[in-house]
Design an enzyme around this catalytic site. Sequence first.
Site, PDB file in Angstrom:
ATOM      1  N   ASP A   1     -42.346   6.117  30.921  1.00 37.74           N
ATOM      2  CA  ASP A   1     -40.687   6.668  30.780  1.00 37.74           C
ATOM      3  C   ASP A   1     -40.361   5.613  30.051  1.00 37.74           C
ATOM      4  OD1 ASP A   1     -39.542   9.215  30.720  1.00 37.74           O
ATOM      5  OD2 ASP A   1     -38.235   8.103  31.638  1.00 37.74           O
ATOM      6  N   THR A   2     -39.273   5.668  29.738  1.00 42.43           N
ATOM      7  CA  THR A   2     -38.176   4.880  28.614  1.00 42.43           C
ATOM      8  C   THR A   2     -36.523   5.505  28.720  1.00 42.43           C
ATOM      9  OG1 THR A   2     -40.432   3.574  27.266  1.00 42.43           O
ATOM     10  CG2 THR A   2     -37.703   3.207  26.755  1.00 42.43           C
TER      11      THR A   2
END
Length: 207
Positions: free
Chosen positions: A88-89
């Site tokens: 996840d970013t």
Amino acid sequence: MSVIPQIPRIYLASRSPRRRELLTQIGIQFDTLYFRDAPRLDADVDESAYAGEAAGDYVERIARAKAEHGRHLIEKRRLPQRLVLAADTTVELSGSIIGKPVDAADAKDILRRLSGQTHRVLTCVSVGFENEVASVTSISEVRFGELQEVDIRRYVESGEPMDKAGAYGIQGRAGMFIEHLSGSYSGVMGLPLHETAGLLRHFGFPV
């Protein structure tokens, strides 16, 4: 007759074409593990930030939730047991978490906020297998030059910002916005390769 060794594979719990491209770049064979919906819409992976939640805590929580949900899907669908990789970013500016834009107007507002400023890009990678989930977070600093309204308008009209944290993709047209980068280019892109390789080796996967 000699036996051709089977190339090991992992599951990628992500629909991101950037993450698929980056795994392919380092020679990792994978199968995409699709959730019922896109992760942000899947009831089992709530991507809403908690009130006052730090960006590092947020991105790790979401990445681990994706990996754990991926392991659950393997059991539910009776798939072969393999490592599950999720990531996840998120973008952090002045302590605020900036996710993906909800529409074109939101994308423009985000880019105006980033214009001329330094922000942090945090990507957490989580790998799960059996009863273990291990995670590592890459943190990079990115400074945008001053953006003109015409630059923002044209970029948003290209459609590129719409599925990306911070409303931009470093590997695309937004590369011309970036004045300085300190950290991991692949991490800003969505999958830090150095950290990813280390996690896979932790589980004994040949990289």
